[in-house]
Design a protein around this motif. Sequence first.
Motif, PDB file in Angstrom:
ATOM      1  N   VAL A 190      -7.442   7.735  -2.635  1.00 30.69           N
ATOM      2  CA  VAL A 190      -8.746   7.145  -2.322  1.00 30.69           C
ATOM      3  C   VAL A 190      -9.866   7.990  -2.929  1.00 30.69           C
ATOM      4  O   VAL A 190     -10.783   7.462  -3.563  1.00 30.69           O
ATOM      5  CB  VAL A 190      -8.935   6.983  -0.796  1.00 30.69           C
ATOM      6  N   GLU A 191      -9.783   9.293  -2.738  1.00 33.96           N
ATOM      7  CA  GLU A 191     -10.795  10.213  -3.264  1.00 33.96           C
ATOM      8  C   GLU A 191     -10.885  10.130  -4.788  1.00 33.96           C
ATOM      9  O   GLU A 191     -11.973  10.082  -5.360  1.00 33.96           O
ATOM     10  CB  GLU A 191     -10.427  11.632  -2.835  1.00 33.96           C
ATOM     11  N   LYS A 192      -9.745  10.089  -5.447  1.00 35.45           N
ATOM     12  CA  LYS A 192      -9.724  10.018  -6.909  1.00 35.45           C
ATOM     13  C   LYS A 192     -10.318   8.690  -7.393  1.00 35.45           C
ATOM     14  O   LYS A 192     -11.099   8.674  -8.344  1.00 35.45           O
ATOM     15  CB  LYS A 192      -8.300  10.192  -7.428  1.00 35.45           C
ATOM     16  N   ALA A 193      -9.964   7.599  -6.733  1.00 34.91           N
ATOM     17  CA  ALA A 193     -10.523   6.292  -7.101  1.00 34.91           C
ATOM     18  C   ALA A 193     -12.043   6.314  -6.934  1.00 34.91           C
ATOM     19  O   ALA A 193     -12.783   5.851  -7.811  1.00 34.91           O
ATOM     20  CB  ALA A 193      -9.897   5.187  -6.252  1.00 34.91           C
ATOM     21  N   GLU A 194     -12.489   6.850  -5.816  1.00 35.26           N
ATOM     22  CA  GLU A 194     -13.924   6.923  -5.528  1.00 35.26           C
ATOM     23  C   GLU A 194     -14.659   7.743  -6.593  1.00 35.26           C
ATOM     24  O   GLU A 194     -15.708   7.344  -7.089  1.00 35.26           O
ATOM     25  CB  GLU A 194     -14.131   7.529  -4.138  1.00 35.26           C
ATOM     26  N   THR A 195     -14.095   8.882  -6.965  1.00 38.96           N
ATOM     27  CA  THR A 195     -14.672   9.749  -7.991  1.00 38.96           C
ATOM     28  C   THR A 195     -14.787   9.020  -9.323  1.00 38.96           C
ATOM     29  O   THR A 195     -15.745   9.212 -10.068  1.00 38.96           O
ATOM     30  CB  THR A 195     -13.808  11.029  -8.165  1.00 38.96           C
ATOM     31  N   GLU A 196     -13.812   8.157  -9.610  1.00 37.94           N
ATOM     32  CA  GLU A 196     -13.802   7.400 -10.867  1.00 37.94           C
ATOM     33  C   GLU A 196     -14.599   6.098 -10.767  1.00 37.94           C
ATOM     34  O   GLU A 196     -14.610   5.307 -11.701  1.00 37.94           O
ATOM     35  CB  GLU A 196     -12.354   7.114 -11.277  1.00 37.94           C
ATOM     36  N   GLY A 197     -15.243   5.874  -9.618  1.00 32.02           N
ATOM     37  CA  GLY A 197     -16.057   4.670  -9.442  1.00 32.02           C
ATOM     38  C   GLY A 197     -15.239   3.402  -9.310  1.00 32.02           C
ATOM     39  O   GLY A 197     -15.702   2.313  -9.637  1.00 32.02           O
ATOM     40  N   LYS A 198     -14.022   3.538  -8.787  1.00 37.38           N
ATOM     41  CA  LYS A 198     -13.132   2.391  -8.643  1.00 37.38           C
ATOM     42  C   LYS A 198     -12.890   2.107  -7.166  1.00 37.38           C
ATOM     43  O   LYS A 198     -13.018   2.982  -6.327  1.00 37.38           O
ATOM     44  CB  LYS A 198     -11.804   2.677  -9.350  1.00 37.38           C
ATOM     45  N   SER A 199     -12.542   0.875  -6.894  1.00 30.82           N
ATOM     46  CA  SER A 199     -12.252   0.456  -5.526  1.00 30.82           C
ATOM     47  C   SER A 199     -10.832  -0.097  -5.483  1.00 30.82           C
ATOM     48  O   SER A 199     -10.487  -0.982  -6.279  1.00 30.82           O
ATOM     49  CB  SER A 199     -13.258  -0.613  -5.088  1.00 30.82           C
ATOM     50  N   VAL A 200     -10.024   0.430  -4.570  1.00 30.16           N
ATOM     51  CA  VAL A 200      -8.620   0.021  -4.478  1.00 30.16           C
ATOM     52  C   VAL A 200      -8.188  -0.106  -3.024  1.00 30.16           C
ATOM     53  O   VAL A 200      -8.868   0.361  -2.118  1.00 30.16           O
ATOM     54  CB  VAL A 200      -7.685   1.033  -5.189  1.00 30.16           C
ATOM     55  N   LEU A 201      -7.045  -0.693  -2.849  1.00 32.88           N
ATOM     56  CA  LEU A 201      -6.351  -0.685  -1.568  1.00 32.88           C
ATOM     57  C   LEU A 201      -5.145   0.224  -1.760  1.00 32.88           C
ATOM     58  O   LEU A 201      -4.429   0.106  -2.751  1.00 32.88           O
ATOM     59  CB  LEU A 201      -5.906  -2.091  -1.175  1.00 32.88           C
ATOM     60  N   VAL A 202      -4.941   1.163  -0.835  1.00 34.93           N
ATOM     61  CA  VAL A 202      -3.832   2.110  -0.907  1.00 34.93           C
ATOM     62  C   VAL A 202      -2.936   1.896   0.309  1.00 34.93           C
ATOM     63  O   VAL A 202      -3.429   1.742   1.434  1.00 34.93           O
ATOM     64  CB  VAL A 202      -4.344   3.576  -0.911  1.00 34.93           C
ATOM     65  N   ASP A 203      -1.624   1.893   0.067  1.00 33.57           N
ATOM     66  CA  ASP A 203      -0.663   1.654   1.140  1.00 33.57           C
ATOM     67  C   ASP A 203       0.548   2.562   0.929  1.00 33.57           C
ATOM     68  O   ASP A 203       1.093   2.606  -0.173  1.00 33.57           O
ATOM     69  CB  ASP A 203      -0.227   0.183   1.106  1.00 33.57           C
ATOM     70  N   ILE A 204       0.933   3.294   1.975  1.00 37.35           N
ATOM     71  CA  ILE A 204       2.125   4.142   1.910  1.00 37.35           C
ATOM     72  C   ILE A 204       3.023   3.787   3.090  1.00 37.35           C
ATOM     73  O   ILE A 204       2.578   3.805   4.243  1.00 37.35           O
ATOM     74  CB  ILE A 204       1.764   5.641   1.933  1.00 37.35           C
ATOM     75  N   GLN A 205       4.276   3.448   2.761  1.00 41.16           N
ATOM     76  CA  GLN A 205       5.237   3.073   3.787  1.00 41.16           C
ATOM     77  C   GLN A 205       6.520   3.885   3.633  1.00 41.16           C
ATOM     78  O   GLN A 205       6.924   4.192   2.518  1.00 41.16           O
ATOM     79  CB  GLN A 205       5.583   1.583   3.669  1.00 41.16           C
ATOM     80  N   ARG A 206       7.117   4.207   4.768  1.00 38.77           N
ATOM     81  CA  ARG A 206       8.425   4.871   4.789  1.00 38.77           C
ATOM     82  C   ARG A 206       9.305   4.125   5.786  1.00 38.77           C
ATOM     83  O   ARG A 206       8.926   3.935   6.941  1.00 38.77           O
ATOM     84  CB  ARG A 206       8.282   6.337   5.220  1.00 38.77           C
ATOM     85  N   ASN A 207      10.442   3.661   5.309  1.00 38.27           N
ATOM     86  CA  ASN A 207      11.403   2.934   6.157  1.00 38.27           C
ATOM     87  C   ASN A 207      10.746   1.801   6.946  1.00 38.27           C
ATOM     88  O   ASN A 207      11.013   1.618   8.129  1.00 38.27           O
ATOM     89  CB  ASN A 207      12.124   3.904   7.104  1.00 38.27           C
TER      90      ASN A 207
END
Length: 155
Positions: free
Chosen positions: A36-53
Amino acid sequence: MEDYNSLLDQLLQEENDLQFTQFTNKMAFEIGSRIVEKAETEGKSVLVDIQRNGQCLFHCAMEGKSLNNAQWVKRKNNVVRHFGRSSYYMATLLKSKKATMAEWAFLDPNEYAAVGGAFPLIIKGAGVVGTISVSGLPQEEDHRLVTSVLEEFMI
């Protein structure tokens, strides 16, 4: 064809290099926050999702992202779960074969999206246990955002 083979080899190498010996909830939070921080720094907007099992450990929709992006993540994650490869690898493989997911694997495109952005969460010795996914950018950028943060995290 040569270009596809080279890219496929590179993507397989990433999957081999970006493996964990363990993956905690805290690690999911740190990696997700860094994406999220990297996207924000690059002026981009994304959805981030991390799943385990099957458990969602991190989910963040930045401004401008919607349920549509969440649906893309779900479909990309299904590809990773089914094939054990990144969704970008599968997109490249299908492109090299000039085939669609439905033609090649008989999978419903409403449930499976071979589009870059979902990366397998791999535990050494155990295999794929989840996904680290981004939606909102062109597929190669989605993929690179995930892998660039994982490369930083592995150092």
